[in-house]
Design an enzyme around this catalytic site. Structure first.
Site, PDB file in Angstrom:
ATOM      1  N   CYS A  17      46.815  31.957  34.677  1.00 47.24           N
ATOM      2  CA  CYS A  17      47.790  30.899  34.098  1.00 47.24           C
ATOM      3  C   CYS A  17      48.736  30.084  34.923  1.00 47.24           C
ATOM      4  O   CYS A  17      48.902  30.778  35.930  1.00 47.24           O
ATOM      5  CB  CYS A  17      48.649  31.550  32.929  1.00 47.24           C
ATOM      6  SG  CYS A  17      47.800  32.596  31.743  1.00 47.24           S
ATOM      7  N   GLY A  43      44.577  27.157  35.211  1.00 47.01           N
ATOM      8  CA  GLY A  43      43.937  27.488  33.935  1.00 47.01           C
ATOM      9  C   GLY A  43      43.550  26.383  33.201  1.00 47.01           C
ATOM     10  O   GLY A  43      44.339  25.465  33.188  1.00 47.01           O
ATOM     11  N   CYS A 251      50.640  39.126  45.083  1.00 44.80           N
ATOM     12  CA  CYS A 251      49.055  39.037  44.892  1.00 44.80           C
ATOM     13  C   CYS A 251      48.214  38.365  46.253  1.00 44.80           C
ATOM     14  O   CYS A 251      48.406  37.091  46.394  1.00 44.80           O
ATOM     15  CB  CYS A 251      48.442  38.384  43.734  1.00 44.80           C
ATOM     16  SG  CYS A 251      46.726  38.046  43.513  1.00 44.80           S
ATOM     17  N   TYR A 257      42.535  32.637  47.322  1.00 46.96           N
ATOM     18  CA  TYR A 257      41.813  31.609  46.482  1.00 46.96           C
ATOM     19  C   TYR A 257      42.427  30.816  45.584  1.00 46.96           C
ATOM     20  O   TYR A 257      42.247  29.880  45.122  1.00 46.96           O
ATOM     21  CB  TYR A 257      40.669  32.568  45.656  1.00 46.96           C
ATOM     22  CG  TYR A 257      39.819  31.973  44.755  1.00 46.96           C
ATOM     23  CD1 TYR A 257      38.946  31.070  44.880  1.00 46.96           C
ATOM     24  CD2 TYR A 257      40.262  31.917  43.304  1.00 46.96           C
ATOM     25  CE1 TYR A 257      38.104  30.374  43.806  1.00 46.96           C
ATOM     26  CE2 TYR A 257      39.662  31.262  42.060  1.00 46.96           C
ATOM     27  CZ  TYR A 257      38.651  30.367  42.552  1.00 46.96           C
ATOM     28  OH  TYR A 257      38.199  29.722  41.642  1.00 46.96           O
ATOM     29  N   SER A 299      37.157  25.719  47.791  1.00 50.38           N
ATOM     30  CA  SER A 299      37.789  26.875  48.163  1.00 50.38           C
ATOM     31  C   SER A 299      37.845  27.386  49.468  1.00 50.38           C
ATOM     32  O   SER A 299      38.337  28.093  49.959  1.00 50.38           O
ATOM     33  CB  SER A 299      37.662  28.169  47.137  1.00 50.38           C
ATOM     34  OG  SER A 299      36.397  28.333  47.256  1.00 50.38           O
TER      35      SER A 299
HETATM   36  P1  AMP Z   1      30.219  35.027  42.442  1.00 51.03           P
HETATM   37  O1  AMP Z   1      29.320  34.013  42.295  1.00 51.03           O
HETATM   38  O2  AMP Z   1      30.297  35.732  41.155  1.00 51.03           O
HETATM   39  O3  AMP Z   1      30.086  36.083  43.597  1.00 51.03           O
HETATM   40  O4  AMP Z   1      31.615  33.955  42.579  1.00 51.03           O
HETATM   41  C1  AMP Z   1      31.961  33.667  43.735  1.00 51.03           C
HETATM   42  C2  AMP Z   1      32.672  32.429  44.037  1.00 51.03           C
HETATM   43  O5  AMP Z   1      33.555  32.225  42.880  1.00 51.03           O
HETATM   44  C3  AMP Z   1      33.259  32.038  45.176  1.00 51.03           C
HETATM   45  O6  AMP Z   1      32.728  30.727  45.545  1.00 51.03           O
HETATM   46  C4  AMP Z   1      34.887  31.982  44.761  1.00 51.03           C
HETATM   47  O7  AMP Z   1      35.333  30.847  45.390  1.00 51.03           O
HETATM   48  C5  AMP Z   1      34.982  31.942  43.298  1.00 51.03           C
HETATM   49  N1  AMP Z   1      36.042  33.024  42.709  1.00 51.03           N
HETATM   50  C6  AMP Z   1      36.395  33.909  43.283  1.00 51.03           C
HETATM   51  N2  AMP Z   1      37.338  34.680  42.370  1.00 51.03           N
HETATM   52  C7  AMP Z   1      37.567  33.701  41.469  1.00 51.03           C
HETATM   53  C8  AMP Z   1      38.214  33.717  40.418  1.00 51.03           C
HETATM   54  N3  AMP Z   1      38.923  34.570  39.897  1.00 51.03           N
HETATM   55  N4  AMP Z   1      37.875  32.693  39.210  1.00 51.03           N
HETATM   56  C9  AMP Z   1      37.187  31.606  39.373  1.00 51.03           C
HETATM   57  N5  AMP Z   1      36.264  31.626  40.655  1.00 51.03           N
HETATM   58  C10 AMP Z   1      36.472  32.476  41.615  1.00 51.03           C
END
Ligand code: AMP
Length: 474
Positions: A17, A43, A251, A257, A299
């Site tokens: 949030c 969010g 955090c 990220y 990111s």
């Molecule tokens: P995944 O496909 O589940 O391994 O997601 C990895 C990707 O999600 C990476 O490109 C990160 O930048 C992004 N990511 C990591 N943490 C979060 C989060 N809490 N919310 C949304 N995206 C995330």
């Protein structure tokens, strides 16, 4: 009953949030709208604003994005010189308008509205206790327990009641409270989520991140300190150390990220600077022969720049992102997520063809994104080698303090070795940043929470919650 409880626990933990507040400006709601817009990345599920003209609290909230929700007509229905706003994101299960904040309630001392960033880890226990005592909850948001605790407290003054409620809750909270005549900002004793105070045009502003100040032209003054409660009313600004702050646990994932690179958080540290330092450290730890460094946008951008700089390799934009789709995480179903990567990212063949490419991303959660990206860079982009570099350590534990991570079982690194993950994502090589390397990139490294990388949770859990965690250990 127990299953229900378990479900609620795991539905309610997923919240990210952003909060924004203004005291002392005739255009309080409009400024809050702009602030929320700058915090949209925190969010995207729904947003709300409550304003007050000193007599009454007005509320407007809806599902969707800030710019779509707050039309001129809606903003005109939010008069007054103070306001608080909230952007919300949560996964399926609790995604409905009743959970969109600010949450508003009337009780003996008037009306209060609250906007909460973070997650409480004892909300289920408190809720059960309050329900037994007769409280009727309107939402299934953790944050509502704060309202009920305040209402149930036996102290005379509102301030004392709120301090009592804050003492009962445990977990992460950067909280804004609006009453008819005052605005209160509080940060949990560990300072898990960021919260900063600024000044604009004679008014006070409070925001999750300073990028919200930049948009309106406000000046950053300082952070709300861990455990501090700031009360702003006609008498000015009063600071109270409401909660005993023993240990800090900022955090670290905000830096990796979550926060925007242009923000200054946790004592005014620029997020972009840290991300670049992470990339440089990553290059020092896992250099490889290659022709080119590319980021996974957005990111991975600053870390890839840092990596390229340190490795002395050319940097280019080999993946182009379509900004008109939400983050892949928002899609609740695995099938949609697979598709999501393709609608979001496209490789640039001219840049990648026949190259040995280092791809930098900030994290691997389930591994789905990296797998798709590697395949895309190789098959569509025509790259000869794909070397994946991650600017954070292996994500092995879920976050219970307000970052949306899936259960431990779904975190690929909780049950697989780096070499197994490399095979799964089909990269030629894969390296993560070490925990030590990560710590070396931030000032005062002991002041941070690294639980998602170490399973070392700084805020202790109530008994049942601990059981749940063990249940999800693989
Ligand atoms: P995944 O496909 O589940 O391994 O997601 C990895 C990707 O999600 C990476 O490109 C990160 O930048 C992004 N990511 C990591 N943490 C979060 C989060 N809490 N919310 C949304 N995206 C995330």
């Amino acid at each position: 009953m127990e299953t229900q409880h378990t479900n609620r626990l795991f539905y309610s933990i997923h919240e990210e949030c952003g909060v924004f507040g203004v005291y002392g400006h005739p255009e309080a709601a409009n400024l809050t709208y702009l602030g929320l817009h700058a915090l949209q990345h925190r969010g995207q599920e729904g947003a709300g604003i409550c304003s007050s003209d000193g007599k009454q609290i007005y509320t407007e909230k809806a599902m969707g994005l800030v710019a779509d929700i707050f039309t001129d007509r809606r903003l005109k229905r939010l008069p007054g010189y103070m306001a608080i706003g909230h952007n919300r994101y949560s996964t399926a299960g609790s995604s409905s308008l009743k959970n969109v904040q600010p949450l508003v309630a009337n009780f003996s001392l008037g009306t209060i509205a609250i906007a909460h960033n973070g997650n409480l880890i004892n909300a289920d226990q408190l809720r059960e206790r309050l329900e037994e005592e007769g409280a009727i909850f309107q939402s299934n948001s953790d944050s509502e327990v704060i309202i009920h605790l305040t209402a149930h407290a036996r102290h005379d003054s509102f301030k004392q009641r709120l301090i009592y409620a804050l003492g009962e809750i445990s977990g992460a909270f950067s909280l804004l409270v609006l009453r008819e005549k005052e605005l209160i900002a509080v940060r949990d004793p560990y300072g898990v989520r960021p919260l900063s105070i600024g000044r604009f045009d004679g008014a006070y502003v409070v925001a999750s991140e300073t990028c919200a100040f930049d948009l309106i032209g406000a000046e950053y003054i300082r952070d709300v300190e861990p455990g501090e409660m700031i009360i702003i009313n006609e008498h000015g600004l009063e600071s109270v150390q409401a909660l005993n702050s023993k240990k800090r646990a900022f955090c670290i994932f905000e830096f990796i990220y979550f926060a925007r690179p242009d923000s200054y958080i946790f004592g005014g540290i620029n997020v972009n600077e840290i991300r670049k330092a992470l990339g440089r450290q990553l290059a020092r730890e896992s250099r490889i022969e290659a022709d080119l460094v590319i980021p996974v946008p957005d990111s991975g951008m600053p870390a890839a720049l840092g990596y390229a700089e340190e490795a002395g390799l050319p940097f280019d934009l080999g993946l182009i992102r379509n900004h008109y789709v939400g983050r892949t995480f928002i899609e609740p179903k695995q099938s949609i997520r697979h598709f999501g990567v393709k609608i979001k990212l496209n490789p640039v063949r001219n840049i990648l063809r026949n190259k040995r490419v280092v791809v930098v991303d900030d994290s691997i959660v389930r591994g789905t994104t990296s797998k798709k990206i590697v395949k895309m860079i190789r098959e569509v982009g025509g790259a000869r080698e794909v070397h994946m570099r991650i600017s954070s350590p292996c994500t092995v534990g879920p976050c219970f303090y307000g970052i949306d991570t899936p259960t431990r079982r779904e975190l690929i690194a909780s049950s697989h070795l780096v070499e197994e993950i490399r095979k799964y994502i089909t990269a030629d090589s894969l390296s993560y940043l070490s925990v030590e390397g990560l710590r070396s990139c931030v000032p005062n490294p002991d002041d941070y929470c690294y639980a998602c990388f170490t399973n070392d949770y700084p805020i202790s859990f109530p008994g049942e919650h601990l059981q749940q965690m063990e249940l999800f250990m693989v």
